[in-house]
Design an enzyme around this catalytic site. Sequence first.
Site, PDB file in Angstrom:
ATOM      1  N   LYS A 100     -36.588 113.417  83.187  1.00  0.00           N
ATOM      2  CA  LYS A 100     -36.382 115.030  83.579  1.00  0.00           C
ATOM      3  C   LYS A 100     -37.530 115.210  84.461  1.00  0.00           C
ATOM      4  O   LYS A 100     -38.781 115.240  84.239  1.00  0.00           O
ATOM      5  CB  LYS A 100     -36.483 115.966  82.448  1.00  0.00           C
ATOM      6  CG  LYS A 100     -35.381 116.878  82.688  1.00  0.00           C
ATOM      7  CD  LYS A 100     -35.442 117.461  81.128  1.00  0.00           C
ATOM      8  CE  LYS A 100     -34.499 118.916  81.395  1.00  0.00           C
ATOM      9  NZ  LYS A 100     -34.481 119.408  80.310  1.00  0.00           N
TER      10      LYS A 100
HETATM   11  O1  G3P Z   1     -31.836 123.181  78.951  1.00  0.00           O
HETATM   12  C1  G3P Z   1     -32.820 124.004  79.479  1.00  0.00           C
HETATM   13  C2  G3P Z   1     -33.445 125.027  78.526  1.00  0.00           C
HETATM   14  O2  G3P Z   1     -34.041 124.335  77.357  1.00  0.00           O
HETATM   15  C3  G3P Z   1     -33.971 126.146  78.815  1.00  0.00           C
HETATM   16  O3  G3P Z   1     -33.371 127.223  77.997  1.00  0.00           O
HETATM   17  O4  G3P Z   1     -32.688 129.345  76.862  1.00  0.00           O
HETATM   18  O5  G3P Z   1     -35.161 128.536  77.315  1.00  0.00           O
HETATM   19  O6  G3P Z   1     -33.557 129.284  79.124  1.00  0.00           O
HETATM   20  P1  G3P Z   1     -33.553 128.704  77.871  1.00  0.00           P
END
Ligand code: G3P
Length: 277
Positions: A100
């Site tokens: 990534k």
């Molecule tokens: O896949 C990306 C993720 O881990 C971010 O998620 O909910 O922290 O914005 P969030």
Amino acid sequence: MKLFIDSADIEEIEIALKGSIIDGVTTNPSLIKKAVEKYRGRSGKGKLDMQTYIEDILRLVGRSRPVSLEVAGTSYREMVREGKTLYKRFNRVARNVVVKIPVNPSLKLDSVSDFDGIKAIHALAQEGIPVNCTLVFTPEQALLAAKAGAKMVSPFAGRVDDYLRTKIGKKFGKGDYFPAHGIVKGKALVEDNGVISGVDLVAQIAQLFSLHNIQCEVLAASIRNPRQLREAALAGAHIATAPLAVLKQCTQHEKTVEGMKKFTKDIVPEYAKILKP
Ligand code: G3P
């Protein structure tokens, strides 16, 4: 349409695998931190062998399901070096590592790197290393990443919605639904440079890739609730990644529970008898 779990917690990943619902896993440094804190706390010894822990995840998830592991560096050189190291160290375990890379690793809003993220994607892709380009917030970021050879791009749908709500001072909870068609303030649609919601970002990228026949998967990330997952799928995402809690919520409906209660109550002994082995 593939579904991934967005988690570095091996117990959560195991539950999702046993539920036969996931085709892969995405992690990031914040999710790894959360998992490390949980398991260190549990052992009480403050010890967790990171290499073994990641290998266990890769083995558990298995060969046909990709697992994204993120680099930590913020320069082209660091990202390429770390990407190669991650791939060399871990891909031998189950041949399922995807590296990534942030589309733009700059830590300052007003500074523009010399395409460090894009160049790193290109360099890794040239070596045959599959790349998931992360932290995508515009269709043009996705376009550059795909042109550089990314296998997947990850638009952060939930964080787009956070950004739009914050812009107008609207209070919200992390799992709150945000309309795919956007929200209005005064008479104007709230937008970020033409993007009116996280799902809209996913839709624009999917449309762009389809229009130009770009062979790169759109991985809808930062998914916060089942309706957003559904809308991302309908918008053309090839993959959606969501936390275990959201994946579980995808099976829920009060009428399903009500129906189950009624059906179980109505089972006559004769019917129960023929269900026995
Ligand atoms: O896949 C990306 C993720 O881990 C971010 O998620 O909910 O922290 O914005 P969030």
